[in-house]
Design a protein around this motif. Structure first.
Motif, short mmCIF file in Angstrom:
data_model
loop_
_atom_site.label_atom_id
_atom_site.label_comp_id
_atom_site.label_asym_id
_atom_site.label_seq_id
_atom_site.Cartn_x
_atom_site.Cartn_y
_atom_site.Cartn_z
N TRP A 197 -2.16 -10.74 -3.23
CA TRP A 197 -1.54 -10.48 -1.93
C TRP A 197 -1.61 -9.00 -1.57
N THR A 198 -1.84 -8.71 -0.28
CA THR A 198 -1.63 -7.37 0.27
C THR A 198 -0.37 -7.41 1.11
N ASP A 199 0.60 -6.60 0.72
CA ASP A 199 1.94 -6.61 1.32
C ASP A 199 2.02 -5.54 2.41
N VAL A 200 2.35 -5.96 3.64
CA VAL A 200 2.37 -5.03 4.78
C VAL A 200 3.74 -4.40 5.01
N SER A 201 4.78 -4.83 4.28
CA SER A 201 6.08 -4.20 4.44
C SER A 201 5.97 -2.72 4.09
N HIS A 202 6.59 -1.89 4.88
CA HIS A 202 6.63 -0.42 4.74
C HIS A 202 5.45 0.29 5.42
N LEU A 203 4.42 -0.41 5.86
CA LEU A 203 3.26 0.27 6.44
C LEU A 203 3.54 0.78 7.86
N SER A 204 2.84 1.85 8.24
CA SER A 204 2.81 2.25 9.65
C SER A 204 2.17 1.13 10.46
N LEU B 202 0.80 -1.22 0.00
CA LEU B 202 0.00 0.00 0.00
C LEU B 202 0.84 1.27 0.00
N THR B 203 2.00 1.24 0.64
CA THR B 203 2.84 2.43 0.69
C THR B 203 4.29 2.02 0.50
N TRP B 204 5.11 3.04 0.24
CA TRP B 204 6.54 2.91 0.51
C TRP B 204 6.69 3.49 1.92
N ASN B 205 7.56 4.40 2.18
CA ASN B 205 7.78 4.83 3.57
C ASN B 205 6.95 6.03 4.00
N GLU B 206 6.46 6.81 3.03
CA GLU B 206 5.70 8.01 3.39
C GLU B 206 4.20 7.73 3.26
N ALA B 207 3.41 8.79 3.39
CA ALA B 207 1.96 8.66 3.26
C ALA B 207 1.56 8.81 1.79
N ASN B 208 0.46 8.18 1.43
CA ASN B 208 -0.16 8.39 0.12
C ASN B 208 -1.67 8.31 0.29
N ALA B 209 -2.38 8.17 -0.80
CA ALA B 209 -3.85 8.17 -0.74
C ALA B 209 -4.41 6.93 -0.06
N ALA B 210 -3.59 5.90 0.09
CA ALA B 210 -4.08 4.63 0.65
C ALA B 210 -3.80 4.49 2.14
N ALA B 211 -2.65 5.00 2.60
CA ALA B 211 -2.25 4.74 3.99
C ALA B 211 -1.03 5.58 4.33
N ASP B 212 -0.64 5.51 5.61
CA ASP B 212 0.62 6.08 6.05
C ASP B 212 1.70 5.00 6.02
N GLY B 213 2.90 5.40 5.56
CA GLY B 213 4.05 4.52 5.63
C GLY B 213 4.74 4.63 6.97
N ILE B 214 5.74 3.80 7.17
CA ILE B 214 6.37 3.69 8.47
C ILE B 214 7.15 4.94 8.86
N LEU B 215 7.55 5.77 7.90
CA LEU B 215 8.29 7.00 8.22
C LEU B 215 7.39 8.21 8.39
N GLU B 216 6.10 8.05 8.15
CA GLU B 216 5.16 9.17 8.31
C GLU B 216 4.93 9.40 9.80
N GLU B 217 5.30 10.59 10.30
CA GLU B 217 5.22 10.85 11.74
C GLU B 217 3.80 10.74 12.28
N ARG B 218 2.83 11.05 11.45
CA ARG B 218 1.43 10.98 11.89
C ARG B 218 1.05 9.56 12.32
N GLY B 219 1.55 8.55 11.62
CA GLY B 219 1.31 7.17 12.00
C GLY B 219 -0.13 6.72 11.88
#
Length: 307
Positions: A166-173, A129-146
Motif C-alpha cells: 500500500w501507498t498511504d496518502v495520509s499526511h501528504l500535501s 511517504l511523509t509525516w507533516n513536513e518535507a523529506n526526500a520523497a515528497a512534501d507533507g501537508i504542513l510544508e508551506e511550499r506544497g
C-alpha cells in the motif's frame, strides 16, 4: 464483530518509554488486553514513526529499534500473528490478532531504496511517504511550499507497486496526493477524515475522496479529535458524520478505520482506548445494516490487501 484498524502509534510510544508493557498498560490506548476485549478477531497495523527531533543519521536505526520492539514485545504473544500476505489475514482464527507493520513517512529511509526493500523484508506492508513536513520523497501537508512527489518519491511509489505494498496518502500535501493517485496501484488513506465536515488540512476534500474511491482505495476514519470536530469535545456522533458524508459520495465500500490510538493525547468522548470500540460498533449498527458495518470495521481493508 472483527476489527481492522489501519493505524496506531504503539511502537513509537513503547520506543519512547521502554517501561511500557504491551500486555496491559494505562499509558497505552492499544494493548493486548484491550485488543482482546474489543473483538473476537482483530488486525492491527503498527506504524513506524520517526519524530523530527531524531537526527537523520539515526533515523533508520530508530526504525529498526521499533521493529525489534514489534518482534520482541508484541509478536511474542502466542495468539498474535504476523501478517505479511493476504492469506495470513484470511487464515486468522477466532480470538487471534493479526499484526501488520507500516511505515509512517519515509524519513527513516532517507533517499535509499535499499533501506525500503530491507523494511519490506522485515514485514512492512504499507508506506506513507511523509509525516507533516518535507523529506526526500515528497512534501507533507504542513510544508508551506506544497510541492508534490520528488523523483525519488516516484521511485518509492513504483517500488510499492512492484512489491504489492500500500501507498498511504495520509499526511501528504495536496500536490503529492494527486501525484500518488496518478502513479499508485494500491493507494489508501490510513487515517484521514472528510474536509467537508471538518475543515482541517489533514482531512481529505471531496475530490480526493472520490479519487480514492475510483482507485478502489480505502479511507481509514480516524479518531483524532481535531480531525473530527473544529472545536469542542469530539464524540462518536462526529465519527458518524464523517462516515455519512463519505457514504453520500458513494464511498460506503471504501470506508475503514485508522484510529491513531497512541498517536493522540486526547480521544473522542467514550473512545478512551481500544477496548471501547464496541461502543462505536453499537452506534454504527443503529444506523447501518450489519453487513455494511462489518465492511467498515474489517472487510473493506481486508479485501483490498494487495500483498
Amino acid at each position: 464483530m472483527r476489527i481492522f484498524d489501519a493505524h496506531c502509534d504503539v511502537l513509537y510510544k513503547m520506543w519512547s518509554d521502554p517501561s511500557i508493557d504491551f500486555y496491559s498498560d494505562n499509558k497505552l490506548h492499544t494493548d493486548y488486553v484491550s485488543l482482546k476485549k474489543a473483538a473476537s478477531t482483530n488486525i492491527q497495523c503498527f506504524a513506524i514513526y520517526i519524530p523530527p527531533r531524531i537526527h537523520e543519521s539515526l533515523r533508520f536505526q530508530a526504525a529498526l529499534e521499533m521493529i525489534n520492539i514489534f518482534y520482541d514485545k508484541i509478536l511474542t504473544f502466542p495468539d498474535i500473528r504476523l501478517i505479511t500476505t493476504k492469506n495470513d489475514a484470511l487464515n486468522l482464527q477466532d480470538n487471534e490478532v493479526g499484526a501488520i507493520l507500516t511505515l509512517e513517512g519515509c524519513e527513516a529511509i532517507g533517499s535509499d531504496l535499499i533501506r525500503l526493500k530491507t523494511l519490506f523484508r522485515l514485514g512492512v506492508r504499507s508506506v506513507g511517504l511523509t509525516w507533516n513536513e518535507a523529506n526526500a520523497a515528497a512534501d507533507g501537508i504542513l510544508e508551506e511550499r506544497g510541492a508534490g512527489l520528488t523523483s525519488f518519491g516516484k521511485k518509492v511509489v513504483k517500488l510499492n507497486n512492484q512489491c504489492h505494498v500500500w501507498t498511504d496518502v495520509s499526511h501528504l500535501s495536496e500536490k503529492a496526493f494527486w501525484d500518488v493517485i496518478e502513479l499508485s496501484d494500491y493507494p489508501i488513506a490510513s487515517h484521514s477524515n472528510a474536509k467537508t465536515i471538518t475543515n482541517h488540512r489533514r482531512n481529505l476534500t471531496d475530490a480526493q475522496i472520490l479519487s480514492l474511491i475510483k482507485k478502489d482505495g480505502v479511507i481509514g476514519i480516524t479518531f483524532v479529535p481535531e480531525f473530527l470536530k473544529e472545536s469542542g469535545e469530539a464524540t462518536i456522533g462526529d465519527i458518524l458524520k464523517h462516515i455519512d458524508h463519505i457514504c453520500s459520495l458513494g464511498g460506503y465500500r471504501h470506508i475503514g478505520f485508522g484510529s491513531d490510538f497512541d498517536g493522540i493525547d486526547t480521544t473522542p468522548a467514550q473512545l478512551t482506548n481500544y477496548s471501547k470500540y464496541p461502543l462505536l460498533i453499537n452506534e454504527l449498527l443503529k444506523r447501518y445494516p450489519e453487513h455494511i458495518v462489518k465492511g467498515f470495521l474489517y472487510n473493506h481493508f481486508l479485501n483490498r490487501i494487495p500483498f
